[in-house]
Motif scaffolding. Structure first.
Motif, PDB file in Angstrom:
ATOM      1  N   ASP A 227      18.801 -91.041   0.996  1.00  0.00           N
ATOM      2  CA  ASP A 227      17.379 -90.340   0.265  1.00  0.00           C
ATOM      3  C   ASP A 227      17.803 -89.751  -1.109  1.00  0.00           C
ATOM      4  OD1 ASP A 227      16.224 -91.317   2.636  1.00  0.00           O
ATOM      5  OD2 ASP A 227      16.552 -89.142   3.395  1.00  0.00           O
ATOM      6  N   TYR A 228      19.092 -88.878  -1.433  1.00  0.00           N
ATOM      7  CA  TYR A 228      18.740 -88.756  -2.154  1.00  0.00           C
ATOM      8  C   TYR A 228      18.651 -89.561  -3.636  1.00  0.00           C
ATOM      9  CZ  TYR A 228      21.115 -85.656  -6.439  1.00  0.00           C
ATOM     10  OH  TYR A 228      21.506 -84.802  -7.146  1.00  0.00           O
TER      11      TYR A 228
ATOM     12  N   ALA B 246      17.513 -92.306  -2.918  1.00  0.00           N
ATOM     13  CA  ALA B 246      16.261 -92.954  -3.757  1.00  0.00           C
ATOM     14  C   ALA B 246      15.264 -91.738  -5.221  1.00  0.00           C
ATOM     15  CB  ALA B 246      15.599 -92.894  -2.482  1.00  0.00           C
ATOM     16  N   SER B 247      15.686 -90.492  -4.414  1.00  0.00           N
ATOM     17  CA  SER B 247      14.936 -89.538  -5.333  1.00  0.00           C
ATOM     18  C   SER B 247      15.413 -89.517  -7.364  1.00  0.00           C
ATOM     19  CB  SER B 247      15.165 -88.137  -4.782  1.00  0.00           C
ATOM     20  OG  SER B 247      16.266 -88.299  -4.961  1.00  0.00           O
ATOM     21  N   GLY B 248      15.967 -90.291  -7.112  1.00  0.00           N
ATOM     22  CA  GLY B 248      16.447 -90.775  -8.171  1.00  0.00           C
ATOM     23  C   GLY B 248      18.286 -90.196  -9.343  1.00  0.00           C
TER      24      GLY B 248
ATOM     25  N   ASP C   9      21.388 -89.881 -13.633  1.00  0.00           N
ATOM     26  CA  ASP C   9      19.889 -89.999 -14.126  1.00  0.00           C
ATOM     27  C   ASP C   9      19.512 -90.974 -13.408  1.00  0.00           C
ATOM     28  OD1 ASP C   9      16.880 -90.227 -13.509  1.00  0.00           O
ATOM     29  OD2 ASP C   9      16.953 -88.147 -15.206  1.00  0.00           O
TER      30      ASP C   9
END
Ligand SMILES: NC(=O)C1=CN([C@@H]2O[C@H](COP(=O)(O)OP(=O)(O)OC[C@H]3O[C@@H](n4cnc5c(N)ncnc54)[C@H](O)[C@@H]3O)[C@@H](O)[C@H]2O)C=CC1
Ligand SMILES: C[N+](C)(C)CC(=O)CC(=O)[O-]
Length: 515
Positions: free
Chosen positions: A409-410, A412-414, A474
């Motif tokens: 999830d992290y 996927a958040s970038g 990032d």
């Protein structure tokens, strides 16, 4: 013994693992008929931590099962990415009554003769505990034929496996209205627990699903050889260089959907539907089974494969099956996806943490890998090849990232980590089938930097060390950037706790410049 979690590291908070040989909490399976298939079932249960009790009147049964077990021990433990539990105990018994004592699963694998199977079911009715499941390996009989006349019909199901049972995941589960939902659920749950895939048929039918396909292909192949169109070897080549590889990953319908192009299945049917009425198949017509046919097929088969012993062919088959299923695991597809799910479900029991909360003792190195060296990780020197050390350490890094919160999830958040530098030392060799574990320390966590130290062991024997410098990035800009506060906080907790440990031997080592 296979891969018991190490006691001295920060393993996950886990349910206690049953130990081999005699722990009364272990589950017990009874194997009635220990030939090719019964031996495979025995191996599948044993290597998944069950005690196994065998009844087979053949005086050679113990030797035959031992041979199957040798193959299974060589191939199954390395199939997945998580170690198997400690092996159960294997015992042989002189009667069915004794073999089934205490069994929660009874697997009948006697020869494919209904009279013989029914005789066995007569005995099972008298001795098997009513809460147990009785599975039959029958390739062709319907469950109603096995249940008929027995007052314990509710506990009898068909559980049809594929050879080699210790590697092939499919089990066709066939039931009737006589079976209770509890029995069906229990059967499916136990099959899944030992890493297999229960395919529950909607209705009973002779030869279930998969053997009907195999029979159709087999009949057509016999015709092609008999009519002199192709040899046994050419037919095998048509399968292994062609549709066999496709079937192993997408099956029949998904493969044909793709073959229909952008319009998918409808276009495929429009194009090939008319062939159904063309003379492409002799499926309903069976070649006469006589000595001439046997000599023709067996003679060509000897010419094709007689240079190998059956034992050699079994090992070639097993190596290939493990390699193919592991490749499918990398794409998380088909039998590989099934294995990944099975691995995931067992991680905690094998001492592997997924989150900070799972780590029992922050002050100790974290167990980040607990697996068996698979067959496809070895090289021409007969030991684990160098690239797999990096593979193993990369898996450990991935687990460490997940534990501190850099999970799917992290990412996927970038945000994520990229490895900037790696130094691996090869201290001692290790071979296929051997258990390995990696214990990981956070050496330093500052801003964007994460400095990890991995040590790989077989038992307490140090095999390799890996030193890795990672940078948080990032993923949009592809540039280094500070991690989210919760990651930084978790990393700092590890760095602080691990700072109290002695400095690892070899930390900061580089290959010296030539003098
Ligand atoms: N061989 C294959 O490819 C597959 C076979 N099957 C099914 O598995 C079953 C067993 O087949 P295989 O293992 O190939 O046969 P097999 O001939 O290799 O083994 C049968 C075993 O049963 C034992 N046996 C005979 N009478 C017995 C009795 N009264 N009680 C206990 N054991 C007895 C024999 O000594 C032998 O060891 C059959 O129903 C077959 O249809 C299912 C999937 C694949
Ligand atoms: C040949 N056979 C019918 C016994 C095959 C099976 O039942 C399944 C398999 O392993 O192919």
């Amino acid at each position: 013994m296979h891969g018991a979690p190490c006691e001295s590291v920060g393993v996950a908070r886990a349910e206690a693992q049953p130990n081999a040989n005699g722990n009364e909490n272990m589950k017990t399976a009874a194997i009635i008929g220990g030939g090719v298939i019964g031996g495979g079932w025995a191996a599948r249960f044993l290597l998944n931590g069950w005690n196994v009790r065998v009844f087979d009147p053949d005086p050679e049964a113990e030797r035959k099962i031992t041979d199957v077990l040798d193959n299974a021990r060589r191939s199954l433990p390395g199939l997945g990415n998580v170690a198997l539990p400690a092996e159960g105990a294997l015992t042989f018994h002189p009667t069915i009554a004794e073999a089934v004592a205490g069994a929660s699963w009874v697997q009948e694998s006697v020869p494919e003769r209904l009279d013989l199977k029914q005789k066995v079911y007569g005995e099972l009715q008298q001795h098997v505990a009513r809460g147990a499941v009785i599975g039959s390996s029958t390739s062709g009989y319907k469950p109603s034929q096995l249940q008929e006349g027995f007052d314990n019909a509710a506990q009898i199901v068909v559980a049809h496996p594929f050879n080699p049972v210790y590697l092939m995941p499919l089990v066709e589960v066939v039931t009737t209205d006589a079976n209770t939902p509890e029995v069906i659920d229990k059967a499916k749950a136990i099959i899944a627990e030992i890493g297999m895939y229960p395919l529950h048929l909607k209705k009973e039918i002779d030869a279930h699903v998969a053997d009907r396909f195999l029979e159709a292909v087999w009949r057509e192949a016999l015709w092609l050889v008999k009519d002199g169109i192709a040899t046994t070897e050419e037919i095998d080549n048509a399968i292994r260089y062609g549709f066999g590889i496709r079937w192993a990953q997408m099956g029949l319908f998904e493969t044909y959907r793709v073959a229909g192009g952008e319009a998918g299945m409808k276009h495929f049917l429009a194009q090939f539907g008319p062939c159904l009425t063309w003379p492409w198949t002799k499926l309903m017509d069976v070649p006469e089974y006589n000595d001439e046919l046997v000599d023709l097929i067996a003679g060509q088969s000897d010419a094709q494969s007689g240079k190998y012993s059956i034992r050699e062919l079994e090992r070639i088959r097993d190596d290939n099956l493990v390699g193919m299923m592991r490749a499918l695991g990398n794409t998380n597809w088909g039998a590989g996806a099934l294995q990944n799910t099975h691995d995931k479900a067992r991680e905690g029991a094998m001492g592997l943490a997924s989150t900070m909360q799972d780590v029992a003792d922050l002050s100790q190195p974290v167990l980040t890998l607990n697996r068996t060296v698979p067959l496809d990780w070895t090289d021409y020197n007969g030991h684990m090849t160098e690239s797999r050390y990096l593979d193993a350490f990369a898996q450990s890094t991935d687990r460490m990232m997940a534990i501190i919160g850099c999970d799917a999830d992290y990412i996927a958040s970038g945000g994520s980590f990229f490895t900037a530098e790696t130094h691996i030392r090869h201290i001692d060799e290790v071979h296929a089938g051997h258990p390995i574990q990696v214990r990981t320390r956070v050496i330093m966590a500052e801003g964007k930097k994460m400095h990890l130290w991995h040590e790989m062991y077989e038992g307490e024997r140090l095999l390799a060390t890996g030193e890795h410098m990672l940078l948080h990035v990032d993923l949009k800009t592809r540039r280094s950037a500070p991690p989210a506060p919760h990651l930084a906080e978790n990393l700092a907790k590890f760095a602080e706790a691990h700072a109290g440990l002695p400095t690892p031997d070899g930390l900061g080592r580089a290959i010296g410049a030539p003098r």
